[in-house]
Design an enzyme around this catalytic site. Structure first.
Site, short mmCIF file in Angstrom:
data_model
loop_
_atom_site.label_atom_id
_atom_site.label_comp_id
_atom_site.label_asym_id
_atom_site.label_seq_id
_atom_site.Cartn_x
_atom_site.Cartn_y
_atom_site.Cartn_z
N CYS A 109 0.84 -1.20 0.00
CA CYS A 109 0.00 0.00 0.00
C CYS A 109 0.87 1.25 0.00
CB CYS A 109 -0.94 0.01 1.20
SG CYS A 109 -2.07 1.41 1.22
N CYS A 150 -0.50 4.12 2.02
CA CYS A 150 -0.42 3.90 3.46
C CYS A 150 0.99 4.16 3.99
CB CYS A 150 -0.80 2.46 3.81
SG CYS A 150 -2.42 1.94 3.24
N ASP A 151 1.98 3.65 3.28
CA ASP A 151 3.34 3.60 3.82
C ASP A 151 4.36 4.47 3.09
OD1 ASP A 151 2.47 1.71 5.69
OD2 ASP A 151 2.79 0.07 4.29
#
Length: 315
Positions: free
Chosen positions: A133, A136-137
């Site tokens: 992701c 996300c990261d």
């Protein structure tokens, strides 16, 4: 055993649905499934969920949401639902220990899992440089070097997103062309800090306390096959997701990728013939091939529970 509301799955969507259903005095029963807390628990720190200005450990966040659901009367059980009979009401769900639960309404929040290459190093460095992701990261790799594996729209989108954060991004493409839409291909080509590695396969990762590089092979199986290493700090998979809908493939309306179809702006679900199943809803990544974010999943869990509450008032 009978319940007004059965919730299947325990990620942000399932737990949020349990909070709302519990507050509505529906006394929901929730089965956590094979991975308590959902796929979010496969990451480490979550920094983009509202209410945590300094970030939060993903497992801690999911435990806190679970505690909130239990506070409002949700009964959360270990175990997995293995089959559901939608042919008559109340619906009948069977668990992996052969318990049968009759439910007036059902919220399906079984999620989706990212596809991986199957390399042992992906598991070894999970949370230490390997992610599925980018949104996300990606923040953790500001001004660093990353690699994205994949050649479709998702891979190109992830590479472009990371290019705005990272010093350099390698796009590792197995074929000698991109499968993405033409406009996405052009954007990737125009990005100065994205380098496309066509006809490349990642074969492994290396590093002492996290990912420091990847092993790659160029033109695998050809006479000019070449093996070498590329120094990177982060390794992102963008080769697709598989929704957890195997037990619904013969009963619910799914799209060509296996995601549950929902009706209009609701979380309502239909059977294989396109007929609405009263009291059956889907929430989270199991019906979302686009966003795949915890906050979006939580929102759809809220919607599903509100819709279930409204439906139950009519029976």
């Amino acid at each position: 055993m009978k319940t007004k509301c059965l919730i299947i799955g325990s990620g942000p969507a399932g737990y949020t649905a349990a909070i709302y259903a519990g507050r509505a005095n529906l006394s929901p029963i929730e089965y956590v499934g094979p991975q308590m807390g959902g796929q979010l628990t496969q990451t480490t720190i979550v920094e983009n969920f509202p209410g945590y200005p300094h970030g939060v450990d993903a497992n801690q966040m999911m435990m806190e949401i679970r505690e909130q659901a239990e506070r409002f009367g949700a009964e959360i059980r270990d175990g997995e639902i293995v089959s559901i009979d939608f042919s008559s009401k109340p619906y009948r769900a069977t668990t992996d220990d052969n318990t049968v639960i009759e439910a007036d309404s059902i919220i399906i929040a079984t999620g989706a899992k990212a596809k991986y290459l199957g390399l042992p190093d992906e598991e070894k460095y999970n949370g230490m440089g390997v992610s599925a992701c980018a949104t996300c990261d990606g923040f953790f790799y500001r001004k660093k070097v990353t690699a994205v594996v994949g050649g479709g729209d998702t891979a190109c989108e992830d590479a472009l997103y990371l290019s705005g954060l990272c010093k350099k991004v390698y796009l590792v493409v197995r074929k000698n062309y991109l499968r993405a839409s033409e406009i996405m291909q052009q954007r990737v080509r125009d990005a100065e800090n994205i380098e496309i590695l066509f006809e490349h396969n990642a074969t492994g990762l290396y590093g002492e306390n996290g990912v420091e590089g990847m092993h790659v092979v160029k033109r695998k199986g050809e006479a000019d096959e070449e093996h070498y290493d590329v120094a990177i700090d982060g390794f992102f998979l963008a080769i697709g997701h598989k929704p957890a809908t195997d037990i619904f493939k013969d009963s619910l309306a799914l799209d060509e990728m296996g995601y549950i179809k929902t009706v209009g702006n609701t979380q309502q679900v239909c059977d294989k013939n396109g007929n609405i199943l009263p009291g059956v809803y889907a929430a989270g990544d199991v019906c979302d091939p686009i966003y795949r974010q915890a906050i979006v999943a939580a929102g759809t869990g809220c919607k599903a529970a509100l819709e279930a509450e409204k439906y139950l008032q009519t029976i």
